[in-house]
Scaffold this motif. Structure first.
Motif, PDB file in Angstrom:
ATOM      1  N   VAL A  58       0.846  -1.189   0.000  1.00  0.00           N
ATOM      2  CA  VAL A  58       0.000   0.000   0.000  1.00  0.00           C
ATOM      3  C   VAL A  58       0.883   1.242   0.000  1.00  0.00           C
ATOM      4  O   VAL A  58       1.657   1.464   0.936  1.00  0.00           O
ATOM      5  CB  VAL A  58      -0.927   0.027   1.232  1.00  0.00           C
ATOM      6  N   ARG A  69      -9.201  -2.417   5.825  1.00  0.00           N
ATOM      7  CA  ARG A  69      -9.906  -3.330   4.901  1.00  0.00           C
ATOM      8  C   ARG A  69      -8.910  -4.166   4.109  1.00  0.00           C
ATOM      9  O   ARG A  69      -9.105  -5.369   3.922  1.00  0.00           O
ATOM     10  CB  ARG A  69     -10.814  -2.540   3.956  1.00  0.00           C
ATOM     11  N   ILE A  70      -7.847  -3.534   3.665  1.00  0.00           N
ATOM     12  CA  ILE A  70      -6.815  -4.258   2.909  1.00  0.00           C
ATOM     13  C   ILE A  70      -6.153  -5.305   3.815  1.00  0.00           C
ATOM     14  O   ILE A  70      -5.983  -6.461   3.421  1.00  0.00           O
ATOM     15  CB  ILE A  70      -5.776  -3.271   2.337  1.00  0.00           C
ATOM     16  N   ILE A 127      -3.328   5.011  -1.722  1.00  0.00           N
ATOM     17  CA  ILE A 127      -4.297   5.749  -0.915  1.00  0.00           C
ATOM     18  C   ILE A 127      -3.793   7.170  -0.707  1.00  0.00           C
ATOM     19  O   ILE A 127      -2.669   7.371  -0.233  1.00  0.00           O
ATOM     20  CB  ILE A 127      -4.515   5.064   0.454  1.00  0.00           C
ATOM     21  N   HIS A 153      -2.017  -1.133  -4.032  1.00  0.00           N
ATOM     22  CA  HIS A 153      -3.038  -0.158  -3.643  1.00  0.00           C
ATOM     23  C   HIS A 153      -2.376   1.195  -3.446  1.00  0.00           C
ATOM     24  O   HIS A 153      -1.252   1.258  -2.951  1.00  0.00           O
ATOM     25  CB  HIS A 153      -3.713  -0.547  -2.322  1.00  0.00           C
ATOM     26  N   ASP A 211     -10.926   7.745   7.233  1.00  0.00           N
ATOM     27  CA  ASP A 211     -11.139   7.070   5.950  1.00  0.00           C
ATOM     28  C   ASP A 211      -9.885   6.333   5.498  1.00  0.00           C
ATOM     29  O   ASP A 211      -9.957   5.211   4.983  1.00  0.00           O
ATOM     30  CB  ASP A 211     -11.558   8.074   4.868  1.00  0.00           C
ATOM     31  N   VAL A 212      -8.731   6.969   5.683  1.00  0.00           N
ATOM     32  CA  VAL A 212      -7.458   6.343   5.294  1.00  0.00           C
ATOM     33  C   VAL A 212      -7.216   5.091   6.130  1.00  0.00           C
ATOM     34  O   VAL A 212      -6.891   4.022   5.599  1.00  0.00           O
ATOM     35  CB  VAL A 212      -6.291   7.349   5.447  1.00  0.00           C
ATOM     36  N   THR A 259      -3.616  10.297   1.337  1.00  0.00           N
ATOM     37  CA  THR A 259      -3.811  10.602   2.754  1.00  0.00           C
ATOM     38  C   THR A 259      -4.258  12.036   3.005  1.00  0.00           C
ATOM     39  O   THR A 259      -4.327  12.456   4.161  1.00  0.00           O
ATOM     40  CB  THR A 259      -2.537  10.306   3.575  1.00  0.00           C
ATOM     41  N   ALA A 271      -9.496   2.281   5.129  1.00  0.00           N
ATOM     42  CA  ALA A 271      -9.087   1.675   3.851  1.00  0.00           C
ATOM     43  C   ALA A 271      -7.931   0.707   4.056  1.00  0.00           C
ATOM     44  O   ALA A 271      -7.934  -0.413   3.516  1.00  0.00           O
ATOM     45  CB  ALA A 271      -8.712   2.767   2.848  1.00  0.00           C
ATOM     46  N   ASP A 299     -10.662  -5.718   0.909  1.00  0.00           N
ATOM     47  CA  ASP A 299     -10.571  -4.750  -0.183  1.00  0.00           C
ATOM     48  C   ASP A 299      -9.439  -5.187  -1.119  1.00  0.00           C
ATOM     49  O   ASP A 299      -8.290  -5.142  -0.733  1.00  0.00           O
ATOM     50  CB  ASP A 299     -10.273  -3.353   0.357  1.00  0.00           C
TER      51      ASP A 299
END
Length: 169
Positions: A93, A158-159, A143, A141, A151-152, A145, A155, A164
């Motif tokens: 990520v 989830r990964i 993301i 992935h 939210d970050v 920031t 996410a 995700d």
């Protein structure tokens, strides 16, 4: 996750990487609060200094990744040799942010003085230009920031939990 790791009882292993100032340490702290085992390889003895360049101690990081665990592991690191272990991670990520956001965060952060001097800021800008594209190419992935922290963190969680599987941008 490989079938071998699934049958051996291993939880997912995720690498979080990115430039200074994108919020990696902040995200790791929040993940730890949510029950995700998160290891910052900038702390402890995970890094060797090789001719002035910080590199992962491959045997130490490999041993950490080899340990069986019952919950996800998120490893944070941004070093030149991290790609040697990409095959050991279920996801890579990249945390990123616009250049102006990164520079503002470095200017205002109190957890570290890195990025405050003009020379360090120039180095960060050079790394954004030259290193981040390499990290992006290896990421599964990406993301941004500059989104709200909750939210970050959600996410990345989830990964880490395998919920995700959205590919990198």
């Amino acid at each position: 996750m490989t079938a071998e790791r699934m049958t051996a009882g291993f939880a997912r292993v995720v690498l979080v990487t990115g430039m200074s100032g994108v919020g990696k340490s902040t995200v790791l702290a929040a993940l730890n609060q949510r029950g995700i085992n998160a290891v910052d390889t900038d702390e402890g003895n995970w890094i060797d200094d090789v001719d002035g360049e910080p590199l992962w101690s491959i045997p130490l990081v490999t041993a950490m990744l080899d340990r069986q665990r019952d919950r996800p592991l998120v490893v944070q690191g941004t070093v030149a040799n991290q790609g040697q272990l990409y095959h050991r991670f279920d996801a890579v990520v990249l945390l990123t942010a616009p250049r102006a956001v990164i520079l503002e965060r470095l200017r205002n952060r109190i957890s570290s003085d890195y990025g405050k001097s003009p020379a360090e800021r120039l180095k960060v800008e050079q790394e954004i230009r030259d290193v981040e594209p390499v990290l992006r190419a290896g990421a599964t992935h990406v993301i941004d920031t500059s989104a709200p922290l909750a939210d970050v963190v959600a996410a990345v969680e989830r990964i880490a939990r395998g919920l995700d599987v959205v590919p990198a941008e």
